[in-house]
Scaffold this active site. Sequence first.
Site, PDB file in Angstrom:
ATOM      1  N   TRP A 127      20.717   6.653  31.097  1.00  0.00           N
ATOM      2  CA  TRP A 127      19.329   6.206  31.268  1.00  0.00           C
ATOM      3  C   TRP A 127      18.607   7.246  32.086  1.00  0.00           C
ATOM      4  CZ3 TRP A 127      16.570   2.918  28.700  1.00  0.00           C
ATOM      5  CH2 TRP A 127      15.342   2.491  29.210  1.00  0.00           C
TER       6      TRP A 127
ATOM      7  N   ASP B   8      10.343  -2.595  32.918  1.00  0.00           N
ATOM      8  CA  ASP B   8      10.142  -1.338  33.625  1.00  0.00           C
ATOM      9  C   ASP B   8       9.611  -0.230  32.710  1.00  0.00           C
ATOM     10  OD1 ASP B   8      10.264   0.621  35.564  1.00  0.00           O
ATOM     11  OD2 ASP B   8      12.418   0.947  35.354  1.00  0.00           O
TER      12      ASP B   8
ATOM     13  N   ASN C  60      17.513  -6.830  25.654  1.00  0.00           N
ATOM     14  CA  ASN C  60      17.961  -6.042  26.798  1.00  0.00           C
ATOM     15  C   ASN C  60      17.925  -6.908  28.055  1.00  0.00           C
ATOM     16  OD1 ASN C  60      18.498  -3.343  28.165  1.00  0.00           O
ATOM     17  ND2 ASN C  60      16.657  -4.027  29.257  1.00  0.00           N
ATOM     18  N   GLU C  61      19.067  -7.052  28.666  1.00  0.00           N
ATOM     19  CA  GLU C  61      19.198  -7.763  29.933  1.00  0.00           C
ATOM     20  C   GLU C  61      18.574  -9.158  29.940  1.00  0.00           C
ATOM     21  OE1 GLU C  61      17.858  -5.112  33.057  1.00  0.00           O
ATOM     22  OE2 GLU C  61      19.663  -3.896  32.836  1.00  0.00           O
TER      23      GLU C  61
ATOM     24  N   GLU D 166      23.292   1.792  29.790  1.00  0.00           N
ATOM     25  CA  GLU D 166      22.404   2.449  30.756  1.00  0.00           C
ATOM     26  C   GLU D 166      23.196   2.726  32.013  1.00  0.00           C
ATOM     27  OE1 GLU D 166      18.758   0.487  31.934  1.00  0.00           O
ATOM     28  OE2 GLU D 166      18.312  -0.089  29.866  1.00  0.00           O
TER      29      GLU D 166
ATOM     30  N   ASN E 257      24.342  -2.513  31.273  1.00  0.00           N
ATOM     31  CA  ASN E 257      23.563  -1.546  32.050  1.00  0.00           C
ATOM     32  C   ASN E 257      24.044  -1.635  33.492  1.00  0.00           C
ATOM     33  OD1 ASN E 257      22.070  -1.150  29.756  1.00  0.00           O
ATOM     34  ND2 ASN E 257      20.282  -2.314  30.442  1.00  0.00           N
TER      35      ASN E 257
ATOM     36  N   LYS F   9      14.480   8.500  36.126  1.00  0.00           N
ATOM     37  CA  LYS F   9      15.884   8.608  35.716  1.00  0.00           C
ATOM     38  C   LYS F   9      16.067   9.512  34.506  1.00  0.00           C
ATOM     39  CE  LYS F   9      17.421   4.337  37.842  1.00  0.00           C
ATOM     40  NZ  LYS F   9      16.118   3.671  38.034  1.00  0.00           N
TER      41      LYS F   9
ATOM     42  N   TYR G  70      21.322   1.014  42.770  1.00  0.00           N
ATOM     43  CA  TYR G  70      20.656  -0.184  43.319  1.00  0.00           C
ATOM     44  C   TYR G  70      21.582  -0.943  44.270  1.00  0.00           C
ATOM     45  CZ  TYR G  70      17.001   0.550  39.830  1.00  0.00           C
ATOM     46  OH  TYR G  70      15.987   1.078  39.079  1.00  0.00           O
TER      47      TYR G  70
HETATM   48  C1  BDP Z   1      17.487  -1.481  33.616  1.00  0.00           C
HETATM   49  C2  BDP Z   1      16.428  -1.730  32.565  1.00  0.00           C
HETATM   50  C3  BDP Z   1      15.533  -0.527  32.323  1.00  0.00           C
HETATM   51  C4  BDP Z   1      15.088   0.053  33.650  1.00  0.00           C
HETATM   52  C5  BDP Z   1      16.308   0.456  34.446  1.00  0.00           C
HETATM   53  C6  BDP Z   1      15.965   1.097  35.796  1.00  0.00           C
HETATM   54  O1  BDP Z   1      17.031  -2.093  31.337  1.00  0.00           O
HETATM   55  O2  BDP Z   1      14.449  -0.882  31.520  1.00  0.00           O
HETATM   56  O3  BDP Z   1      14.194   1.111  33.501  1.00  0.00           O
HETATM   57  O4  BDP Z   1      17.051  -0.701  34.693  1.00  0.00           O
HETATM   58  O5  BDP Z   1      15.884   0.365  36.760  1.00  0.00           O
HETATM   59  O6  BDP Z   1      17.876  -2.642  34.207  1.00  0.00           O
HETATM   60  O7  BDP Z   1      15.763   2.295  35.840  1.00  0.00           O
END
Ligand code: BDP
Length: 618
Positions: free
Chosen positions: A575, A188, A428-429, A530, A492, A595, A498
Site C-alpha cells: 500500500w 481514506d 475492503n475492511e 495492504e 490489510n 504510503k 498504527y
Molecule cells: C487501510 C485502508 C486504506 C487506507 C490505509 C491507510 O484500506 O484505504 O488508505 O489503511 O491507513 O486500512 O493508509
Amino acid sequence: MKHSILLLFLAFSSLLNSQNDNLSDPKDIALSPIQNTKRNVLDLSGIWKFKKDSLNIGVKEQWYNGLTKTRSIAVPGSWNEQFDDMRDYLDWVWYETETYVPSNWKDQKVFLRVNDATYTANIWINGISVGYHEGCHVPFAFDISGYINWDKKNKIIIQVENQLSPERVPTGNVKGGSFETLPASNYDFFPYSGLNRSVELFSVPKSFIRDITVKTDYNEYVGVIDINVEKIGSYKTGNVYVYGGEKVIESSIKFIENQGVVKVEVPNVRLWGPKDPFLYTVKVTLGDKRNPVDIYELKAGVRKVSVNEKSILLNDEPVFLKGFGRHEDFPVLGRSSSNSLIVKDFELMKWTGANSFRTTHYPYDEENYNMADREGFLVIGETPGVGLYFLGDPESMEKRQRAMKRYITEMIYRDKNHPSIIMWCVANEPNDKAQLGQMGYTEDNDKKMAYEEFEKLFKQVRSLDATRLVMYVGVMFGPVDWFNLTDVIAINRYWGWYSSPGDIKTGANAISKELDRLHRKFKKPCMITEFGADAQAGLHAVNPEMFTEEYQKEFIKAYLDVADEKDFVTGMHVWNLADFKTSQGLIRFGGYNLKGVFTRDRRPKLAAWFLRNRWKEL
Ligand code: BDP
C-alpha cells in the site's frame, strides 16, 4: 377553459420533466460501446458548461432547459481539483453540453452512457427527464432514442451531487468513526466528485446483441470457450467466430427466448497468463450469416483460476501476486480518467517487477482492465464497498445493502469478460463494529446479523460469476469468522505503523504469528492486500524513523521477508503505488496519504528501488 387546460398541461409536463425516478438498467452497460459497421460511438469528452446549485433550486427553476451564467469544466474531470473554491464542495451541481446526432443513426437505438457520475445523477435530454442513477465508479446508460432531435443540436444536462452519508456506499458522515476528517468521508481517499469519466453516445441496431459472457477452461491442450449471448429482437439465430488460433473457429448459435449458448473448442490452445497474455478475438453476429443485423467483437483470454490450501492457481500452477493497491488519483485530474496516467502507472508497476494489483477501493476506468488483459496483470476487482458496516439505523443499513447489491451487479456486468480479473473483492475492511470505532464491542445478535448480511453479498457474487475466486479484505481487529466466506484470506496490516509505531521488528513478529494463526484455522491461502508506511519523499535517517524513506523501505522489506518464509502466502500487495490525496485529518499531513512508493507525481522513493531489486529478481 382553454387557458386552464393549457396551464394544467404545462404544470403536468413540467412535473414530468422536472425529475424522473426511472433507474438505469444494469444490462445496458453489459457491453462497452464500440464502433463498427453496425454500431456507432460518439465520445462527448470536452469542456462542458457547469453551474453550482448550493441552494438546490435548479429543478424548481427548470435549469434542465439550459444553464445560464455558467463556468467551464472539463469532462472527464473532478470539480474539486479544477476549482479551488469548490475543493470541499459535495453538493448539487449541473453540467451541460450540446451535440449533433446524425440522422443516419435514426433507425437505431441510441443510448447515453455515463461512465461515472459521483454520486447521484439526473439526466435530461432536450429538457426531458430521462432517468436517474445512484452510485459512483460504475457506468450507467439510458435509451434516449425517443428524445433526439436528428441532425440538430441536442442539449444534454446532467445534475450531480456527492453528499457524504451513512446511507451510501462508500459511507460518509458516520458518527463515532475512528478519526474526524474534512470532508467527513468514512474512507481514506478524497471524495472527488462529478463526471470523473467520459460520457458517450452510442447506437446499436434495433435488434441487437445485448450481452455476451465468455467463460473459459481447458482440457490438456484443448481450450474450451463457453459463449453466452443475450439478444433483443426477433432474430432466432446468429454466429460465433473465434480468431487467433490455428484456424478460425466458427459455430452457429440458436436463441431460445433471447438467450443462446455455444461451446467452442480451441485445439493447441495458448493459455492466458502473465508470461504470455495471449488474447483470442470472439466475434458474435446476429441474424443471417452473410448479412447480419448486429456484430460485436471482444477479446478473450483462455485461463482457469482455482485455489488449494496454500496457493491461488492460474492454469493449475501456483501464482504469487506481487503488486500494489492503487488509486485513480493525480494532481489536477483528481479522480478523472486519463489514459496517460493509466499507461504511466502500468509502466511503473512493470518497472518494479509487479504482476498484480487490486482496484482499491472501487472499479476502475475500463481501460485499466484492457491494459491488464494485454499486459498479463492479475487483477483483484473490488466493489466501492469501503467503510462498510452492518450496525446502527436499520433503514440506513438496508440502503447500503441495496447499493452494494447494485454495485455488484453493475461491476460484474461490465467487467466479467476480462481475463485479467482473477478475483472479486466484495468489500475492503467491512466491519461489524466500525460505527463504534474499530475496537468497539458488538452484541452477539448484531454480530450474527452482520455476518448474515455480508454473506448475502458473497452469495450474490458467486451466483453471478462462478468462474472466479471471491474474497474480501479484513481489517485489523476485524471479525475473524467472516473468513469462512472467502476463497483466499486477505488482510490489510499495519503492525509497526498504527500499532507499535516505530518498531518494525515487533510489527513483523505480529504479522508472522497472525498469518500462522489464520492459516492454521482456515486452511486457505493468505495474502496481505495492504501493508506499508507513510514516507515524506526526501526525508531521510540513518536509523529508520517513521515518515522517512528508510523506514518505509525497511517496513516493506520486513513484511516481504516474513511472507517469504511461509509457503501458504500467495500474494503481497504494497500500500500504495503512489501517494494520494485524501481528506484532511490529524494523521494525514497536507491532506495526503504518503504510503506511495512513488510520489503523487510518480517519482520513486527508496522503497520503489528496493521493490525493483527484490521483485525483478524473483
Ligand atoms: C487501510 C485502508 C486504506 C487506507 C490505509 C491507510 O484500506 O484505504 O488508505 O489503511 O491507513 O486500512 O493508509
